[in-house]
Every structure is written in structure tokens, then in C-alpha cells.
Motif scaffolding. Structure first.
Motif, short mmCIF file in Angstrom:
data_model
loop_
_atom_site.label_atom_id
_atom_site.label_comp_id
_atom_site.label_asym_id
_atom_site.label_seq_id
_atom_site.Cartn_x
_atom_site.Cartn_y
_atom_site.Cartn_z
N VAL A 175 0.85 -1.18 0.00
CA VAL A 175 0.00 0.00 0.00
C VAL A 175 0.89 1.24 0.00
CG1 VAL A 175 -1.72 1.26 1.35
CG2 VAL A 175 -1.74 -1.22 1.33
N LEU A 176 0.46 2.28 -0.70
CA LEU A 176 1.15 3.57 -0.65
C LEU A 176 0.23 4.60 -0.01
CD1 LEU A 176 3.57 5.37 -1.36
CD2 LEU A 176 2.46 5.83 -3.56
N VAL A 177 0.70 5.20 1.09
CA VAL A 177 -0.07 6.22 1.81
C VAL A 177 0.72 7.51 1.70
CG1 VAL A 177 -1.03 6.90 4.03
CG2 VAL A 177 -0.92 4.48 3.42
N THR A 178 0.02 8.59 1.31
CA THR A 178 0.66 9.90 1.19
C THR A 178 0.28 10.76 2.38
OG1 THR A 178 0.57 9.74 -1.21
CG2 THR A 178 0.94 11.92 -0.29
N VAL A 179 1.27 11.38 2.97
CA VAL A 179 1.08 12.23 4.15
C VAL A 179 1.39 13.67 3.76
CG1 VAL A 179 2.00 12.73 6.43
CG2 VAL A 179 1.60 10.38 5.76
N SER A 180 0.49 14.60 4.17
CA SER A 180 0.66 16.02 3.88
C SER A 180 0.88 16.81 5.15
CB SER A 180 -0.57 16.57 3.15
OG SER A 180 -0.81 15.85 1.97
N GLU A 181 1.65 17.86 5.03
CA GLU A 181 1.96 18.73 6.16
C GLU A 181 0.71 19.51 6.60
OE1 GLU A 181 5.59 21.71 7.36
OE2 GLU A 181 5.27 21.17 5.28
N LEU A 182 0.53 19.65 7.90
CA LEU A 182 -0.57 20.46 8.43
C LEU A 182 -0.14 21.93 8.45
CD1 LEU A 182 -1.79 18.32 11.45
CD2 LEU A 182 -2.77 18.45 9.16
N HIS A 183 -1.07 22.80 8.16
CA HIS A 183 -0.75 24.24 8.17
C HIS A 183 -1.42 24.93 9.29
CE1 HIS A 183 1.30 23.90 4.35
NE2 HIS A 183 0.29 23.15 3.93
#
Length: 142
Positions: free
Chosen positions: A134-142
């Protein structure tokens, strides 16, 4: 003397005979069903505007889609390496309900503070048919 030897021989034969006789009235314990752990593997990809602090850690969780608060499996990775970061979620197959969908989520944390998290639910197992990797993408919180 012959009577003693005969009695001793009879006793030995009697005990030897008992050892091969079935144990009547004793029930054997039913065999315990042993479940083998299964695992779901994958990677977490992240692109952040700044370097991660040295005490940051990654948490990857397998949840029921309809009950995300109840984690089925969790992998905590510290320190967080360069992107992508590999993970392994080990779970008991009996914890998975047939016909239920499951999701994988990931967050990068520092203490109790969340620095980045996955925005999109990555459906796995169950009806999705996605058994990994599985590939999970994580994004930075602003």
C-alpha cells in the motif's frame, strides 16, 4: 523363591499391559486452533517544507472504515527516515469481519503534536481487494 519371582514377573507384566491400554473415560482436550498472524505492507510518502525534528515519529494504523477509532494494527516508526518509509501492519485474521472495508492512515508526530497526516483514506483488505503493498501519502498540516 519361585513364588516371589512369579509374583514380581506378574506385577511387571500387569504394569506394562496398563501402559498400552487406552485410557477409558479420559477425554482428550480438543486441538486449539492456532491463527497465524498476517501482515499488510506498504510505504508512507511525505514531502515537507522543512526537515523533521529528530524526535519525530511515524504512526501507521489499520482501522475498520466504519469505526476508525478502533485500531486493528499499528506500526510506530522512530526515527522517521527519508521518504518513502516502509511499514508492516501485523494483524489477526479473526479481527477482520467479512464484508467490512478497512483503511490505512498515517501521521507524523512530535510528542502529542501532529506535524503531517494522510488526507485520503486508503482502502485495503475487505471489499477493496487491496492486499498490499500500500502507498499512503502524508501532507503537512498548516
Amino acid at each position: 523363591m519361585k513364588i516371589r519371582h512369579a509374583a514380581l514377573l506378574a506385577g511387571v507384566l500387569l504394569l506394562a499391559g496398563c501402559s498400552w491400554m487406552p485410557h477409558f473415560g479420559k477425554k482428550k482436550a480438543p486441538p486449539q486452533q492456532q491463527t497465524l498472524m498476517k501482515s499488510l505492507t506498504g510505504e508512507v510518502d511525505y514531502q515537507l517544507a522543512h526537515d523533521l525534528p529528530p524526535d519525530a515519529y511515524l504512526v501507521v494504523t489499520l482501522n475498520r472504515q466504519d469505526a476508525p477509532a478502533r485500531a486493528i494494527a499499528t506500526d510506530r516508526i522512530a526515527p522517521v527516515g527519508a521518504s518513502p518509509v516502509s511499514f508492516v501492519l501485523s494483524y489477526e485474521p479473526s479481527d477482520l469481519d467479512n464484508g467490512t472495508d478497512f483503511t490505512v492512515s498515517a501521521s507524523i508526530k512530535q510528542g502529542d503534536r501532529t506535524l503531517a497526516t494522510s488526507d485520503i483514506q486508503t482502502r485495503v483488505l475487505g471489499n477493496s481487494g487491496n492486499n498490499g503493498p500500500v502507498l499512503v501519502t502524508v501532507s503537512e498540516l498548516h
